[in-house]
Write an enzyme that holds these catalytic residues in place. Structure first.
Site: not given
Length: 607
Positions: A218, A359
């Protein structure tokens, strides 16, 4: 330590004593410590007090607090302003000596805790222990040691706020310029194969560590926070050069918050399982760790990356994400999808099996005792599609199999050497790897572990995710309920079970035709089931007669549609889930042509 002045404590105690004597309540034997704040509720349990007495007591408490505020004094410690300090508290002490020595050489005073302090001292680094700073020992089995203003004040104070710095100076608190913390090994403990008790799991939840990390992150404009040992060299270089790099600070702060978020997600996941056990909690956090940046996504204009799921459920759970690449070009986005499809399919089979995928659809599947024969049959099913595809095996690839993969020619012309993007298997012999590496510089060779059962399957849709159980049923879980007049022979039932395992991995609408543990043809992804059937029959060719057919869902029509067309073509056995309002038509049609028909208790949609 903060405390009441002696005169204040005594006068307050006397006032309370006098009040209780006048109300007629017997006094408990009490020793009053003049160096700590007086709390009447601790001395006189509330269940022994009348309402009037409680009111008097509360009034005295307020008075005592007011007197405390006026008489509270703090002997200021020598100011630490201008002194460079680093706070280090580590569970994982990798490269700790490098860090400690480096900071000490840069003139930092190092404040540390417990085992970290001992390790630093063992490396010749001078350490101020945190209890010297707080003037308070570790307590509650180490649960409380850094949760103190002398620690968090020094982390959270903003250097650009005069009143912040004045407050630190008034209380003799020094600032921290660097905070290096990592957390109790909760993830490793609860995921260990030996298991862990609920009580031990709770004790491995870090509290002080996340508090310090979050505080430093922070206040990253003033504090450099580090949670990863790999960042130690860059941290030391940054400090040595005296750089003030805002982006560097922000990146460390991001990493710190991400570190804590992943940690908390593991705690949350584990605790939910201990509490409810339901696979679908009201909220879900999935921690992901970047494995690699990819050249592009499905298409060259899309950027992409590959992440590994770090959920506890995925620990040692197998799959392509944790595979080892032994050779070849880096994996692409589509490579991962295809390899995953091939690996998931081949792992379904208990006999030595080869699966060829193109595929994401299996275009060839074969099981044989001789894995080389299985490989050749899988390619033969659709050699055009197999070229440039992915080949997967569920057995070790040895030298003989590797040579066949390298030299096998396309069944279409007998001359063109087969080309593949990926070979994936559970393991390779040393010679097998050597031979495969010689096939192509680009051939990707993957070694993977089988997926465990019971995984959670997640799939993204716009703005959300779909979650479901993995589709990991085996033929033993499937009931093939014979509904036709003709009962299948044992070999025909084996064929339909094989076809059912294959169709599970073909995109809907899915049709698979199989015989003798070999997929002859498949149709996938068509808008209607009849078109998928026709594609599968065309690929099966002359071998169609007497073969088994599996459909991933019911046939909506039978007469002059897919069921009758399959029966006329010579299919010997059809398996489908049933459930259509026209199921009776399918039964009648199969009876007319003498074809066996089974309804299953499961369907296998795959999108």
């Amino acid at each position: 330590m903060l405390g009441l002045g002696t005169s204040s404590a005594v006068s307050t105690n006397a006032a309370v004593k006098s009040s209780f004597v006048s109300t007629g309540h017997p006094l408990q034997s009490v020793t009053y410590a003049t160096s700590s704040a007086f709390h009447p509720a601790t001395v006189f349990p509330s269940h022994q007090l009348s309402a009037a007495t409680s009111h008097n007591l509360n009034s005295l408490r307020v008075k005592a607090m007011a007197e405390t505020a006026s008489t509270l004094k703090m002997e200021p410690k020598s100011t630490l302003s201008g002194k460079k300090q680093a706070l280090i508290s580590l569970s994982d002490k990798k490269d700790l000596a490098l860090l400690g020595v480096g900071l000490q050489e840069l003139g930092f005073t190092i404040v540390s805790t417990g085992g970290t302090a001992s390790s630093l001292e063992g490396s010749g680094v001078a350490v101020t222990k945190v209890e010297e700073l707080t003037q308070f020992p570790e307590m509650l089995d180490g649960r409380v040691k850094t949760l103190h203003p002398n620690v968090h004040g020094g982390i959270l104070a903003r250097r650009d706020q005069e009143h912040h710095m004045e407050a630190l100076n008034n209380h003799g608190i020094g600032t921290f310029d660097v905070v290096v913390v990592n957390l109790y090994p909760f993830y490793d403990k609860v995921s260990a194969s030996t298991g862990i008790s609920f009580e031990d799991g709770i004790e491995n939840i870090d509290i002080g560590g996340p508090a310090m990390i979050r505080a430093a992150a922070k206040n990253h404009q003033d504090v450099l926070v580090v949670v990863d040992p790999s960042d130690y060299p860059e941290l030391l270089e940054h400090l040595k050069e005296g750089r003030d790099d805002e982006q560097f600070r922000r990146r460390l702060a991001w990493k710190a918050f991400q570190h804590v978020a992943s940690y908390d997600s593991a705690v949350s996941e584990w605790l939910w399982k201990q509490t409810e056990g339901d696979k679908f909690p009201p909220s879900l956090t999935v921690p992901l760790s970047l494995k690699s940046s990819l050249r592009y996504g499905e298409n060259p204009h899309q950027k992409a990356a590959f992440y590994v799921d770090k959920s506890l459920a995925e620990v040692n759970a197998g799959g392509i994400a944790t595979s080892v690449q032994h050779h070849g070009k880096e994996m692409s986005y589509n490579n991962y999808l295809d390899a995953d499809a091939a690996w998931n399919c081949v792992c379904e089979f208990s006999k030595p099996t080869c699966v060829v995928v193109k595929h994401t659809n299996p275009c060839g599947v074969a099981s044989r005792d001789d894995i080389i024969q299985a490989y050749r049959l899988a390619v033969k099913a659709d050699p055009v599609s197999a070229f440039g595809g992915i080949v997967a095996f569920n057995v070790e690839v040895d030298e003989a199999l590797a040579k066949d993969i390298r030299e096998f020619r396309s069944p279409t012309d007998g001359e063109t050497r087969m080309f593949y993007e990926i070979v994936v298997a559970p393991k390779y012999t040393k010679k097998g790897l050597e031979v495969l590496r010689g096939k192509s510089k680009t051939l990707r060779i993957l070694e993977a572990s089988k997926n465990i059962k019971g995984k959670l399957s997640l799939r993204q849709v716009g703005g959300g995710w779909l979650a479901q159980d993995a589709d990991d049923l085996t033929p033993e879980d499937i009931n093939f309920n014979i509904v036709s007049e003709k009962a299948p022979l044992e070999n025909e039932l084996n064929d339909v079970q094989f076809a059912w395992l294959c169709v599970k991995h073909v995109k809907s609408n899915a049709i698979v035709i199989a015989k003798n543990n070999c997929m002859l043809g498949m149709g996938s992804g068509q808008p209607n089931r009849l078109e998928s059937l026709r594609i599968a029959m065309k690929k099966a060719g002359d071998e169609l007669k007497g073969a088994a057919l599996a459909s991933d869902a019911f046939f909506p029509f039978a007469w002059n549609d897919a069921v009758e067309e399959a029966c006329k073509s010579g299919i010997g056995f059809i398996a489908e889930p049933g459930g259509s309002i026209r199921d009776a038509d399918a039964i009648d049609c199969c009876n007319k042509y003498g074809v066996s028909l089974a309804f299953t208790n499961v369907r296998h949609f795959r999108h």
